[in-house]
Design an enzyme around this catalytic site. Structure first.
Site: not given
Length: 307
Positions: A106, A130, A156, A219, A243
């Site tokens: 992440s 992100y 994402t 995603k 999520h």
């Protein structure tokens, strides 16, 4: 007591993790209906079993974008692993490598990309991104990940604004002082996550493609319309995801959305799924409905908390 299923690890983590950490990991948005529906949806799906088949030889291997893994379960991107274990994402990366499967690291890791890479230098790892308002920060992360040998970029797409997780609000959640979001350290104060870019559009796929040679997996897809747009914009994979129910409450369970996404892409890109996987039978149901692989999020954190 022997730990024989994921719910045993869940109960252990709930008992031994600090309440603020457990609440953060367990939280769903608003009333948590989508979070809970991810699990309940599998209970409504029934097998149509066939018998007297030769199953003496079983091979669980599959390939993600050409890379072989030992079984079709990977580790989804989740943040703040040091809340569960001091080594944080380094331990997660080692575990994924030991099982010969894919770990998606992440953006909001409490270990750097470099530390994760060193912890499992032969591991199969993707990087989840992100996009922030400061595009230079996102660009640097993408280029760092590629230089370190990460083999895929997971964008994402379902987080223009963070969901309202009530327990986090009640607890006044923030990282303990000794923990940092290492990949963003010094860039800005990200704990409140107020610097995500809400203006991101499909055209930003082209921007990412200009930065990297890594395959791009998107995603957060839940509809056939967005699946078709993803294919049109040249992504190599789709993760059907809500999520974990943490952002938008009231959306569909991921396994319920899977069929229309699979039908929309017609085999042009690989389709994966996360959300609600708790048993081997859940994995089989998702695969039967067209997923190439599933990814688990919260269960990996429960395992990380086990001592």
């Amino acid at each position: 007591m022997a730990m024989v299923c994921l719910s045993d690890f869940e109960a252990y983590a709930k008992k031994y993790l600090p309440k603020i950490a457990w609440d953060f990991f367990a939280a769903g948005a608003d009333e948590c209906s989508t979070r809970d529906e991810n699990i309940l949806a599998y209970k409504r799906i029934r097998f149509r079993p066939r018998v007297l088949r030769n199953v003496s030889m079983i091979d669980t291997r599959t390939k993600l974008l050409g890379t072989e893994i030992s079984f079709p379960v990977g580790i989804a991107p989740t943040g703040f692993h040091q809340l569960a274990w001091p080594d944080g994402e380094k331990s997660t990366a080692r575990a994924a490598n030991a099982m010969n499967t894919c770990y998606i690291a992440s953006t909001y890791s409490t270990c750097t990309l470099e530390e994760i890479s060193v912890a499992a230098p032969s591991g199969f790892q993707w990087f989840q991104l992100y996009i922030h308002r400061n595009r230079a920060v996102s660009q640097q992360l993408v280029q760092r990940a590629e230089a370190l040998g990460f083999r895929g970029l997971v964008l994402t797409a379902d987080l223009p604004y963070t969901g309202k997780r009530r327990d986090d609000v009640r607890n006044g959640f923030q990282l303990p002082p000794h923990m940092k979001l290492k990949n963003l350290e010094g860039a800005f104060e990200v704990c409140k996550m107020i610097f995500l870019d809400p203006s991101v559009t499909w055209n930003d796929i082209y921007w990412l493609q200009s930065l990297t040679h890594l395959p791009i997996i998107i995603k957060g897809i839940l509809t056939k319309e967005d699946a078709e747009l993803a294919v049109r914009h040249g992504v190599q994979g789709i993760i059907v995801s809500n999520h974990g129910g943490r952002q938008l409450d009231g959306g569909p369970a991921t396994v319920d959305a899977l069929v229309e996404v699979v039908e929309a892409v017609q085999g042009r890109v690989e389709v994966y799924l996360d959300g609600g996987i708790r048993k081997g039978s859940d994995v089989l149901k998702a695969l039967a409905l067209g997923a190439k692989c599933v990814f688990i999020g919260r269960p990996a954190l429960w395992g990380l908390a086990y001592k």
